[in-house]
Scaffold this motif. Structure first.
Motif, short mmCIF file in Angstrom:
data_model
loop_
_atom_site.label_atom_id
_atom_site.label_comp_id
_atom_site.label_asym_id
_atom_site.label_seq_id
_atom_site.Cartn_x
_atom_site.Cartn_y
_atom_site.Cartn_z
N ASP A 81 0.81 -1.21 0.00
CA ASP A 81 0.00 0.00 0.00
C ASP A 81 0.85 1.26 0.00
N ASP A 82 1.99 1.23 0.69
CA ASP A 82 2.77 2.44 0.86
C ASP A 82 4.16 2.09 1.36
N CYS A 83 5.12 2.91 1.02
CA CYS A 83 6.46 2.80 1.59
C CYS A 83 6.56 3.81 2.73
N TYR A 109 7.39 -1.26 4.59
CA TYR A 109 6.26 -1.16 3.66
C TYR A 109 4.97 -1.49 4.38
N ARG A 150 2.74 4.81 10.32
CA ARG A 150 1.83 4.30 9.29
C ARG A 150 0.62 5.14 9.23
#
Length: 150
Positions: A81-83, A109, A150
Protein backbone atom coordinates in the motif's frame (compact mmCIF):
# COMPACT_ATOMS: atom_id res chain seq x y z
CA UNK A 1 15.72 -11.13 -10.26
CA UNK A 2 17.70 -12.29 -7.26
CA UNK A 3 19.76 -15.44 -7.11
CA UNK A 4 18.09 -17.14 -4.13
CA UNK A 5 19.43 -20.61 -4.96
CA UNK A 6 22.99 -19.80 -3.80
CA UNK A 7 22.94 -18.66 -0.17
CA UNK A 8 25.99 -16.87 1.14
CA UNK A 9 28.48 -19.25 2.80
CA UNK A 10 28.53 -18.96 6.61
CA UNK A 11 32.06 -17.51 6.81
CA UNK A 12 31.21 -14.81 4.26
CA UNK A 13 27.90 -14.03 6.02
CA UNK A 14 29.81 -13.62 9.30
CA UNK A 15 32.14 -11.12 7.65
CA UNK A 16 29.24 -9.20 6.12
CA UNK A 17 27.28 -8.99 9.40
CA UNK A 18 30.43 -7.97 11.29
CA UNK A 19 31.40 -5.19 8.86
CA UNK A 20 28.50 -3.68 6.93
CA UNK A 21 24.84 -2.71 7.43
CA UNK A 22 22.30 -5.12 5.96
CA UNK A 23 19.76 -3.84 3.45
CA UNK A 24 16.39 -5.26 4.41
CA UNK A 25 12.63 -4.84 4.13
CA UNK A 26 10.08 -4.95 6.93
CA UNK A 27 6.40 -5.66 6.33
CA UNK A 28 3.85 -3.70 8.36
CA UNK A 29 0.86 -5.86 7.45
CA UNK A 30 -2.49 -4.35 8.35
CA UNK A 31 -5.00 -7.11 9.00
CA UNK A 32 -8.29 -7.55 10.84
CA UNK A 33 -8.23 -4.08 12.45
CA UNK A 34 -4.61 -4.27 13.57
CA UNK A 35 -1.09 -5.23 12.52
CA UNK A 36 0.28 -8.76 12.20
CA UNK A 37 3.40 -9.44 14.30
CA UNK A 38 5.45 -12.59 14.77
CA UNK A 39 7.16 -13.78 17.97
CA UNK A 40 10.85 -13.96 17.00
CA UNK A 41 12.80 -17.15 17.62
CA UNK A 42 16.21 -15.84 16.57
CA UNK A 43 18.46 -12.86 17.23
CA UNK A 44 18.28 -9.99 17.00
CA UNK A 45 15.13 -9.18 18.98
CA UNK A 46 14.65 -12.81 20.01
CA UNK A 47 11.45 -13.23 22.03
CA UNK A 48 9.98 -9.94 20.79
CA UNK A 49 6.82 -9.43 18.75
CA UNK A 50 8.13 -7.97 15.49
CA UNK A 51 7.06 -7.33 11.92
CA UNK A 52 8.05 -9.94 9.32
CA UNK A 53 11.11 -8.92 7.36
CA UNK A 54 14.27 -10.01 5.66
CA UNK A 55 17.43 -9.16 3.77
CA UNK A 56 17.25 -7.90 0.19
CA UNK A 57 19.23 -10.14 -2.15
CA UNK A 58 21.60 -8.87 -4.82
CA UNK A 59 19.72 -7.98 -8.02
CA UNK A 60 16.38 -8.12 -6.17
CA UNK A 61 14.32 -4.94 -5.87
CA UNK A 62 12.99 -4.02 -2.44
CA UNK A 63 9.41 -4.60 -3.60
CA UNK A 64 10.36 -8.04 -4.95
CA UNK A 65 11.88 -8.74 -1.52
CA UNK A 66 8.62 -7.76 0.18
CA UNK A 67 6.70 -10.36 -1.83
CA UNK A 68 9.38 -13.05 -1.32
CA UNK A 69 9.52 -12.45 2.44
CA UNK A 70 5.72 -12.62 2.71
CA UNK A 71 5.69 -15.95 0.91
CA UNK A 72 8.69 -17.39 2.82
CA UNK A 73 7.78 -16.22 6.32
CA UNK A 74 3.98 -16.33 6.14
CA UNK A 75 3.07 -18.51 3.17
CA UNK A 76 0.79 -15.71 1.97
CA UNK A 77 0.80 -12.99 -0.66
CA UNK A 78 0.60 -9.30 0.15
CA UNK A 79 -0.29 -6.09 -1.65
CA UNK A 80 1.97 -3.10 -0.99
CA UNK A 81 0.00 0.00 0.00
CA UNK A 82 2.77 2.44 0.86
CA UNK A 83 6.46 2.80 1.59
CA UNK A 84 6.92 4.21 5.10
CA UNK A 85 10.58 5.02 4.52
CA UNK A 86 13.99 3.67 5.44
CA UNK A 87 14.99 3.21 9.08
CA UNK A 88 18.26 2.37 10.80
CA UNK A 89 18.18 -0.45 13.34
CA UNK A 90 21.10 -1.07 15.67
CA UNK A 91 21.18 -4.24 17.76
CA UNK A 92 23.67 -5.31 20.41
CA UNK A 93 23.14 -8.95 19.46
CA UNK A 94 23.37 -10.97 16.26
CA UNK A 95 22.41 -14.42 15.05
CA UNK A 96 26.02 -15.09 13.99
CA UNK A 97 28.51 -16.67 16.41
CA UNK A 98 31.44 -14.35 17.06
CA UNK A 99 29.57 -11.20 15.99
CA UNK A 100 28.29 -9.00 18.80
CA UNK A 101 26.02 -6.58 16.94
CA UNK A 102 23.89 -6.15 13.86
CA UNK A 103 23.04 -3.04 11.82
CA UNK A 104 20.14 -2.84 9.36
CA UNK A 105 18.99 -0.28 6.83
CA UNK A 106 15.38 -1.42 6.75
CA UNK A 107 12.77 -0.06 4.37
CA UNK A 108 9.30 -0.53 5.83
CA UNK A 109 6.26 -1.16 3.66
CA UNK A 110 2.65 -0.89 4.78
CA UNK A 111 0.85 -3.87 3.24
CA UNK A 112 -2.31 -5.94 3.41
CA UNK A 113 -2.94 -9.56 2.53
CA UNK A 114 -3.99 -10.32 -1.02
CA UNK A 115 -6.80 -12.54 0.35
CA UNK A 116 -9.15 -11.44 3.14
CA UNK A 117 -8.62 -14.61 5.18
CA UNK A 118 -5.11 -15.92 4.45
CA UNK A 119 -3.84 -19.16 5.88
CA UNK A 120 -0.63 -18.10 7.61
CA UNK A 121 1.80 -21.00 7.46
CA UNK A 122 4.75 -19.43 9.28
CA UNK A 123 8.39 -20.46 9.38
CA UNK A 124 11.13 -21.44 11.85
CA UNK A 125 11.92 -17.78 12.63
CA UNK A 126 8.62 -17.31 14.48
CA UNK A 127 6.89 -19.33 17.20
CA UNK A 128 3.54 -17.59 16.68
CA UNK A 129 1.75 -14.85 14.78
CA UNK A 130 -0.82 -12.50 16.27
CA UNK A 131 -2.76 -9.41 15.23
CA UNK A 132 -2.08 -6.48 17.58
CA UNK A 133 -4.72 -3.76 17.72
CA UNK A 134 -4.48 -0.19 19.03
CA UNK A 135 -3.56 1.04 21.50
CA UNK A 136 -0.15 -0.48 20.79
CA UNK A 137 1.78 -0.89 24.03
CA UNK A 138 4.92 -2.65 25.23
CA UNK A 139 6.20 -3.48 21.76
CA UNK A 140 9.78 -3.29 20.52
CA UNK A 141 10.74 0.40 19.95
CA UNK A 142 11.44 -0.24 16.26
CA UNK A 143 7.96 -1.75 15.81
CA UNK A 144 6.38 1.15 17.70
CA UNK A 145 8.11 3.60 15.35
CA UNK A 146 6.66 1.81 12.32
CA UNK A 147 3.20 1.86 13.86
CA UNK A 148 3.48 5.57 14.66
CA UNK A 149 4.52 6.30 11.05
CA UNK A 150 1.83 4.30 9.29
Amino acid sequence: MADTDNPIPDDEWESIVANVPLVSVDLVIEHDGGVLLGKRENEPAKGEWFVPGGTVFKNESRTEAVHRVANEELGASVVIDDCLGTYEHFYETADVDGVESKHYLATAYRCHFERDDPEIVGDDQHSAFKVFRPPFENLHPYVERYLDDR
